[in-house]
Design an enzyme around this catalytic site. Structure first.
Site, PDB file in Angstrom:
ATOM      1  N   GLU A 119      -2.443   6.078   9.643  1.00  0.00           N
ATOM      2  CA  GLU A 119      -3.284   6.006   8.443  1.00  0.00           C
ATOM      3  C   GLU A 119      -3.909   7.379   8.215  1.00  0.00           C
ATOM      4  OE1 GLU A 119      -5.586   2.332   7.729  1.00  0.00           O
ATOM      5  OE2 GLU A 119      -4.745   1.645   9.606  1.00  0.00           O
ATOM      6  N   HIS A 247     -13.087   2.324   0.217  1.00  0.00           N
ATOM      7  CA  HIS A 247     -11.640   2.380   0.485  1.00  0.00           C
ATOM      8  C   HIS A 247     -10.961   2.786  -0.822  1.00  0.00           C
ATOM      9  CE1 HIS A 247      -7.570   1.322   1.571  1.00  0.00           C
ATOM     10  NE2 HIS A 247      -7.966   1.087   2.814  1.00  0.00           N
ATOM     11  N   ARG A 294     -10.801   9.335   3.716  1.00  0.00           N
ATOM     12  CA  ARG A 294     -11.031   8.354   2.651  1.00  0.00           C
ATOM     13  C   ARG A 294     -12.027   8.781   1.590  1.00  0.00           C
ATOM     14  NH1 ARG A 294     -11.129   2.728   5.873  1.00  0.00           N
ATOM     15  NH2 ARG A 294      -8.903   2.795   6.218  1.00  0.00           N
ATOM     16  N   HIS A 354     -16.201  -0.606   1.287  1.00  0.00           N
ATOM     17  CA  HIS A 354     -15.326  -1.103   2.356  1.00  0.00           C
ATOM     18  C   HIS A 354     -16.030  -1.217   3.699  1.00  0.00           C
ATOM     19  CE1 HIS A 354     -11.522  -1.845   4.286  1.00  0.00           C
ATOM     20  NE2 HIS A 354     -11.586  -0.749   5.016  1.00  0.00           N
ATOM     21  N   ARG A 389     -15.927   7.103   8.345  1.00  0.00           N
ATOM     22  CA  ARG A 389     -15.159   6.470   9.432  1.00  0.00           C
ATOM     23  C   ARG A 389     -13.672   6.788   9.335  1.00  0.00           C
ATOM     24  NH1 ARG A 389     -12.341   1.508   9.865  1.00  0.00           N
ATOM     25  NH2 ARG A 389     -12.792   1.193   7.665  1.00  0.00           N
TER      26      ARG A 389
HETATM   27  C1  SIN Z   1      -6.519  -0.404   5.754  1.00  0.00           C
HETATM   28  O1  SIN Z   1      -5.605  -1.093   6.189  1.00  0.00           O
HETATM   29  O2  SIN Z   1      -6.334   0.454   4.889  1.00  0.00           O
HETATM   30  C2  SIN Z   1      -7.912  -0.603   6.263  1.00  0.00           C
HETATM   31  C3  SIN Z   1      -8.023  -0.170   7.654  1.00  0.00           C
HETATM   32  C4  SIN Z   1      -9.428   0.259   7.970  1.00  0.00           C
HETATM   33  O3  SIN Z   1     -10.300   0.205   7.125  1.00  0.00           O
HETATM   34  O4  SIN Z   1      -9.653   0.714   9.085  1.00  0.00           O
END
Ligand code: SIN
Length: 526
Positions: A119, A247, A294, A354, A389
């Protein structure tokens, strides 16, 4: 004196990954444990909605590399000790509790090894996942495991109202001069309408986050800042409340509110584009592009929407290196229900609230500033996340610090004695209570959500925050008299928590003139 009460060694408020990990560890130490959830089933909580995964063992170069990634995402505002603990203890905790004991079915590759995904802002692949429903899988496996532990008692449809402290609640006047300590919580039973005091040596607040204080959120409706509000009303220290993470990609659809489009889609090749078809992240973060932290991606989307006067941007899934029907089955299926075939069409997305990076200040064993009161997970602020985060670290933090809080809470062994218990009064109901008008509750909550979204959201300004403070101040008075006069109900308690926590976020945002991470103040120094 309380005519009816319950008593345990440890009370855990909340049944997500942090609460259940704390309960397991306290029970393993021999404590009698009570887990309270306001939901009708413990499987329903924020943890359930995590899609992407949980950071675990990614390779020989971790955990030092993970520490660096967490610090970089958090703008180095993080508590170094907490980052070190989560990076070093995390992988072992995932293997022990989630894999070995709870038997979470993490996805494996053809060689039988755990499949690793990626990610934003992670320098390597290190995220364990169960396709795109990791949270649901963890929550269901962990709940089933906890149900088999005899000294853990789960109370459903039971909502903690307030932390009971000796200094505030006791009718014994000498207690006002004693050091403050937490004795337990008043608990509202949704099915009985009663409020019963629950006493314990230690109370752990693991009540989840705050997403539902905002008009758009990836969180379920129960995320109303309950733990933070209760802790603050009891006098515990709350920190970093200005750092609310948005998010970047929630499905934009009229009827499907708050559905997360996991960041792992971008980890597997999907890219954001504006309505002209431009991959705009190239301009905002040429190095990391769509996998930038993010806060930067959310702001870039905000500006793109502002410039094009659009209410969404698009996620181009034609670039995915995996088959979405197999790798992202829930997202694929939900998009189909919304009339979007992601094997062909881009997905319209918007940012949404989020994750709360701030919370109730704790030490590394989950202790808050009130003896006997602990916090873990999203309710707590250990400092792991700093100003922002890193993806998939929240479940890990809940797990690691839930376990630590459980150990410390079980060791406290200091249940309030009978004289103290008898000095705590029964809950006093208003003399002429009547059921609260649901329209009034709905309207007040909507007011809070709109205020927070417009004035204390992705891009803040001094004027917006001042407006938010004034509006919330007015609402707080109204909600307080409402709370004192009407019959208790879960929506009313949530509304009270929501206005308290929202006011706290705005106060901290106003007090911090420096833009950093997910606190972005337009026109202020960065
Ligand atoms: C996501 O799957 O994008 C969320 C994961 C997260 O917020 O850690």
């Amino acid at each position: 004196m309380s005519s009816r009460h319950e008593s345990f060694d440890v009370i855990v408020v909340g049944a997500g990954i942090a609460g259940l990990s704390a309960a397991v560890r306290a029970a393993e130490a021999g404590a009698s444990v009570c887990v309270l959830t306001k939901e009708a089933a413990p499987e329903e909580c924020n943890t359930r909605y995590a899609q992407g995964g949980i950071v675990a063992r990614g390779g020989p170069e971790d955990p030092e590399l993970l520490e660096q990634d967490i610090l970089a995402a958090g703008c180095w505002l993080n508590n170094r000790e907490a980052v070190r603990i989560v990076s070093r203890e995390g992988p072992g905790a995932v293997e022990d509790l989630l894999l070995r004991k709870a038997q979470v079915p993490f996805l494996r590759n053809a060689e039988g090894e755990v499949d690793l995904t990626r990610e934003a802002a992670h320098s390597i692949r290190r995220i364990w996942h169960v396709k795109d429903y990791t949270g649901r899988s963890i929550q269901e496996s962990l709940t089933a495991y906890v149900r088999g532990i005899p000294n853990i008692h789960i109370f459903t449809s039971c909502m903690a109202v307030d932390v009971i402290t000796n200094t505030h609640h006791s009718r014994d006047d000498s207690q006002r001069y004693a050091p403050k300590r937490a004795l337990g919580v008043y608990v509202y039973g949704e099915n009985t309408g009663e409020v019963v005091p629950f006493f314990a040596s230690a109370t752990i607040l693991a009540a989840g986050g705050i997403g539902n204080l905002y008009l758009h959120t990836s969180n379920p409706p129960g995320a109303t800042g309950d733990g933070v509000a209760m802790a603050e009303r009891a006098g515990a220290e709350v920190i970093n409340a200005e750092y609310v993470q948005f998010h970047p990609t929630i499905l934009f659809h009229r009827d499907l509110k708050g559905f997360l489009i996991s960041e792992s889609l971008r980890g597997e090749g999907a890219r954001l584009m504006n309505r002209k078809g431009e991959y705009f992240m190239d301009r905002y973060h040429p190095a990391l592009r769509d996998l930038a932290p993010r806060d930067e991606v959310s702001r870039a989307i905000y500006y793109e929407m502002e410039q094009s006067e659009s209410t969404y941007v698009l996620l181009d899934t034609s670039l995915l290196k995996v088959d979405p029907r197999d790798r992202f089955p829930s997202i694929h299926e939900t998009c189909l229900r919304a009339g979007i075939d992601m094997t062909r069409d881009p997905i319209p997305v918007v940012p949404a609230a989020h994750y709360f990076c701030g919370g109730v200040k704790t030490d590394m064993e989950g202790r808050t500033t009130i003896p006997g009161l602990y916090a873990a997970g999203e309710t707590a602020c250990t400092g792991v996340h700093g100003a922002n985060r890193l993806a998939s670290v929240s479940l890990l933090e809940g797990l690691v610090f839930g376990l630590r809080a459980g150990t410390a809470a079980a060791a406290l062994a200091d249940r309030p004695g009978l004289p103290l218990v008898q000095s705590i009064p029964d809950w006093v109901f208003p003399a002429e209570e009547e059921a609260a008008d649901p329209i009034l509750i709905y309207h007040d909550l909507l007011n809070i959500q709109m205020t927070m979204w417009d004035y204390a959201g992705i891009v803040r300004t001094r004027k917006r925050l001042a407006r938010a403070k004034a509006d919330l101040n007015y609402l707080a008075h109204r909600v307080d008299s409402f709370y004192r006069q009407a019959r208790l109900s879960r929506p009313l308690l949530e509304l009270r928590n929501a206005v308290d926590t929202a006011s706290r976020i705005v106060r901290d945002a106003e007090a911090n003139p420096k833009s950093l991470g997910c606190h972005y103040l337009r026109g202020s120094p960065v």
